[in-house]
Motif scaffolding. Structure first.
Motif, PDB file in Angstrom:
ATOM      1  N   ALA A 149       0.797  -1.318  -0.079  1.00  0.00           N
ATOM      2  CA  ALA A 149       0.089  -0.091  -0.049  1.00  0.00           C
ATOM      3  C   ALA A 149       0.890   1.139   0.057  1.00  0.00           C
ATOM      4  O   ALA A 149       0.707   2.150  -0.759  1.00  0.00           O
ATOM      5  CB  ALA A 149      -0.909   0.078   1.193  1.00  0.00           C
ATOM      6  N   GLU A 150       1.966   1.238   0.902  1.00  0.00           N
ATOM      7  CA  GLU A 150       2.679   2.231   0.802  1.00  0.00           C
ATOM      8  C   GLU A 150       3.686   2.726  -0.466  1.00  0.00           C
ATOM      9  O   GLU A 150       3.754   3.639  -0.963  1.00  0.00           O
ATOM     10  CB  GLU A 150       3.929   2.158   1.983  1.00  0.00           C
ATOM     11  N   MET A 151       4.104   1.238  -1.006  1.00  0.00           N
ATOM     12  CA  MET A 151       4.880   1.422  -2.240  1.00  0.00           C
ATOM     13  C   MET A 151       3.965   2.272  -3.326  1.00  0.00           C
ATOM     14  O   MET A 151       4.590   2.668  -4.189  1.00  0.00           O
ATOM     15  CB  MET A 151       5.616   0.149  -2.519  1.00  0.00           C
ATOM     16  N   SER A 152       2.949   1.556  -3.513  1.00  0.00           N
ATOM     17  CA  SER A 152       1.928   1.942  -4.635  1.00  0.00           C
ATOM     18  C   SER A 152       1.517   3.540  -4.522  1.00  0.00           C
ATOM     19  O   SER A 152       1.582   3.998  -5.568  1.00  0.00           O
ATOM     20  CB  SER A 152       0.550   1.152  -4.458  1.00  0.00           C
ATOM     21  N   ARG A 153       1.699   3.838  -3.326  1.00  0.00           N
ATOM     22  CA  ARG A 153       1.327   5.452  -3.056  1.00  0.00           C
ATOM     23  C   ARG A 153       2.675   6.171  -3.264  1.00  0.00           C
ATOM     24  O   ARG A 153       2.722   7.308  -3.995  1.00  0.00           O
ATOM     25  CB  ARG A 153       0.997   5.596  -1.612  1.00  0.00           C
ATOM     26  N   ARG A 154       3.949   5.558  -3.121  1.00  0.00           N
ATOM     27  CA  ARG A 154       5.040   6.451  -3.062  1.00  0.00           C
ATOM     28  C   ARG A 154       5.607   6.305  -4.682  1.00  0.00           C
ATOM     29  O   ARG A 154       6.390   7.217  -5.023  1.00  0.00           O
ATOM     30  CB  ARG A 154       5.945   6.119  -2.140  1.00  0.00           C
ATOM     31  N   LYS A 155       5.592   5.160  -5.388  1.00  0.00           N
ATOM     32  CA  LYS A 155       6.343   4.771  -6.358  1.00  0.00           C
ATOM     33  C   LYS A 155       5.635   4.550  -7.685  1.00  0.00           C
ATOM     34  O   LYS A 155       4.840   3.775  -7.712  1.00  0.00           O
ATOM     35  CB  LYS A 155       7.152   3.490  -6.112  1.00  0.00           C
ATOM     36  N   PRO A 156       5.743   5.431  -8.506  1.00  0.00           N
ATOM     37  CA  PRO A 156       5.019   5.358  -9.910  1.00  0.00           C
ATOM     38  C   PRO A 156       5.637   4.048 -10.491  1.00  0.00           C
ATOM     39  O   PRO A 156       6.748   3.704 -10.445  1.00  0.00           O
ATOM     40  CB  PRO A 156       5.614   6.415 -10.712  1.00  0.00           C
ATOM     41  N   GLY A 157       4.729   3.275 -11.159  1.00  0.00           N
ATOM     42  CA  GLY A 157       5.153   1.983 -11.718  1.00  0.00           C
ATOM     43  C   GLY A 157       4.775   0.790 -10.746  1.00  0.00           C
ATOM     44  O   GLY A 157       4.963  -0.308 -11.199  1.00  0.00           O
ATOM     45  N   TYR A 158       4.559   0.917  -9.715  1.00  0.00           N
ATOM     46  CA  TYR A 158       4.673  -0.102  -8.465  1.00  0.00           C
ATOM     47  C   TYR A 158       3.181  -1.075  -8.986  1.00  0.00           C
ATOM     48  O   TYR A 158       3.364  -2.272  -8.887  1.00  0.00           O
ATOM     49  CB  TYR A 158       4.590   0.305  -7.177  1.00  0.00           C
ATOM     50  N   ASP A 159       2.397  -0.288  -9.348  1.00  0.00           N
ATOM     51  CA  ASP A 159       0.961  -1.174  -9.519  1.00  0.00           C
ATOM     52  C   ASP A 159       1.271  -2.108 -10.821  1.00  0.00           C
ATOM     53  O   ASP A 159       0.696  -3.242 -10.850  1.00  0.00           O
ATOM     54  CB  ASP A 159      -0.010  -0.101  -9.886  1.00  0.00           C
ATOM     55  N   ALA A 160       1.992  -1.601 -11.720  1.00  0.00           N
ATOM     56  CA  ALA A 160       2.391  -2.377 -13.024  1.00  0.00           C
ATOM     57  C   ALA A 160       3.246  -3.555 -12.495  1.00  0.00           C
ATOM     58  O   ALA A 160       2.917  -4.647 -12.901  1.00  0.00           O
ATOM     59  CB  ALA A 160       3.107  -1.677 -14.136  1.00  0.00           C
ATOM     60  N   TYR A 161       4.159  -3.351 -11.527  1.00  0.00           N
ATOM     61  CA  TYR A 161       5.270  -4.173 -10.942  1.00  0.00           C
ATOM     62  C   TYR A 161       4.090  -5.515 -10.329  1.00  0.00           C
ATOM     63  O   TYR A 161       4.488  -6.474 -10.413  1.00  0.00           O
ATOM     64  CB  TYR A 161       6.052  -3.719  -9.943  1.00  0.00           C
ATOM     65  N   VAL A 162       3.151  -5.051  -9.614  1.00  0.00           N
ATOM     66  CA  VAL A 162       2.317  -5.812  -8.711  1.00  0.00           C
ATOM     67  C   VAL A 162       1.592  -6.732  -9.741  1.00  0.00           C
ATOM     68  O   VAL A 162       1.503  -8.062  -9.465  1.00  0.00           O
ATOM     69  CB  VAL A 162       1.219  -5.151  -8.034  1.00  0.00           C
ATOM     70  N   ARG A 163       0.976  -6.139 -11.141  1.00  0.00           N
ATOM     71  CA  ARG A 163       0.244  -6.950 -12.032  1.00  0.00           C
ATOM     72  C   ARG A 163       1.258  -7.831 -12.658  1.00  0.00           C
ATOM     73  O   ARG A 163       0.798  -8.887 -13.298  1.00  0.00           O
ATOM     74  CB  ARG A 163      -0.300  -5.994 -12.886  1.00  0.00           C
ATOM     75  N   SER A 164       2.520  -7.709 -12.876  1.00  0.00           N
ATOM     76  CA  SER A 164       3.376  -8.417 -13.615  1.00  0.00           C
ATOM     77  C   SER A 164       4.134  -9.684 -12.866  1.00  0.00           C
ATOM     78  O   SER A 164       4.724 -10.512 -13.478  1.00  0.00           O
ATOM     79  CB  SER A 164       4.220  -7.582 -14.391  1.00  0.00           C
ATOM     80  N   THR A 165       4.132  -9.328 -11.600  1.00  0.00           N
ATOM     81  CA  THR A 165       5.282  -9.979 -10.718  1.00  0.00           C
ATOM     82  C   THR A 165       4.644 -10.911  -9.545  1.00  0.00           C
ATOM     83  O   THR A 165       3.657 -10.367  -8.829  1.00  0.00           O
ATOM     84  CB  THR A 165       6.180  -9.175 -10.381  1.00  0.00           C
ATOM     85  N   SER A 166       5.012 -11.995  -9.531  1.00  0.00           N
ATOM     86  CA  SER A 166       4.681 -12.855  -8.379  1.00  0.00           C
ATOM     87  C   SER A 166       4.662 -12.445  -7.114  1.00  0.00           C
ATOM     88  O   SER A 166       5.780 -11.597  -6.754  1.00  0.00           O
ATOM     89  CB  SER A 166       5.279 -14.324  -8.348  1.00  0.00           C
ATOM     90  N   ALA A 167       3.823 -12.315  -6.148  1.00  0.00           N
ATOM     91  CA  ALA A 167       3.938 -11.690  -4.827  1.00  0.00           C
ATOM     92  C   ALA A 167       5.014 -12.283  -3.742  1.00  0.00           C
ATOM     93  O   ALA A 167       5.575 -11.582  -3.327  1.00  0.00           O
ATOM     94  CB  ALA A 167       2.332 -11.839  -4.038  1.00  0.00           C
TER      95      ALA A 167
END
Length: 264
Positions: free
Chosen positions: A238-256
């Motif tokens: 939640a914090e990384m999504s708020r602070r870092k542009p592109g993190y949401d795309a990273y979430v969609r493409s990369t295993s948790a």
């Protein structure tokens, strides 16, 4: 030869005292430094120490108790030192800073009880991972010992590699505000968490054939729950999504958690 034969109930009671004392010390430290992030290192060192405590108190063959003490102790020493170096002398970790801000004037007393609440999981991890190994009459099969050592070594090496890759990434000013996709972080959003779960699974083979050996399965399950559902991934992402542009795309493409080739 290790001393032996303290009852499991007495050993658990002693582990409670050790955990409460350790977290009380961490709380006193943060009162002076105003940096509660150091509790993370103390958590790891405490759990490593509890591996030694159960090994000393148990009645299993001495070589098995020595093995669990070395495995748990070395894990706790490495992780604790890594967390200490990462946090010492730096600004308070954003998680604790946010709690301090939300709690306001009552932050100090609430921080004390928050630290002690963490002990519930500390004690559950230690009891489920170390006690079934330290309290048994026989040795597990040789292949189970080999598997345990292999899992332990792989987890320590993997988590260490992931930590160093992230440290190098953060040390480069050009990477500020960007998402790390270097090394293991290309295949898992949290490779360090994955290897942390593997570490706790390493005690399961050592408990094979023990009267309460099935209890050891709880250790990796507890750690996975903590990291995936409670205090690890949800808060951090939640914090990384708020602070870092592109993190949401990273979430969609990369295993948790489990390293896996990223999606196109």
């Amino acid at each position: 030869m290790l001393p032996a034969d303290m009852s499991l109930t007495a050993a658990f009671a002693l582990s409670v005292l050790v955990a409460v004392a350790a977290k009380t010390g961490a709380w006193l430290w943060q009162l002076r430094t105003r940096n509660a992030g150091m509790v993370d290192a103390i958590w790891a060192w405490t759990l490593g120490g509890l591996a030694g405590l159960y090994a000393l108190c148990g009645d299993a063959p001495a070589v098995l108790r020595l093995l669990v003490a070395v495995m748990g102790g070395a894990w706790g020493l490495r992780l604790g030192w890594h967390l200490w170096v990462r946090n010492h002398g730096k600004a308070e970790d954003w998680r604790y800073a946010q709690l301090r801000k939300e709690w306001g004037a009552g932050a100090d007393s609430k921080m004390f009880w928050f630290f002690q609440f963490q002990n519930v999981f500390t004690l559950m991890l230690a009891a489920s991972a170390f006690a079934p190994v330290a309290y048994r009459d026989t040795m597990p099969p040789a292949w189970a010992i080999g598997l345990a050592v292999l899992l332990w070594f792989g987890s320590i090496a993997g988590e260490g590699i992931a930590d160093r890759q992230m440290e190098r990434f953060r040390a480069n000013p050009a990477n500020k505000g960007t998402v790390c996709r270097d090394g293991l972080w290309r295949y898992s959003r949290h490779p360090n968490y994955f290897f942390e779960c593997v570490h706790w699974a390493a005690y399961v083979p050592l408990a094979l054939g023990a009267p309460w050996g099935w209890v050891s399965l709880a250790a990796p399950a507890i750690m996975a729950f903590l990291l995936l559902k409670l205090s690890g991934v949800p808060m951090l992402e939640a914090e990384m999504s708020r602070r870092k542009p592109g993190y949401d795309a990273y979430v969609r493409s990369t295993s948790a958690l489990i390293p896996w080739p990223p999606k196109a």
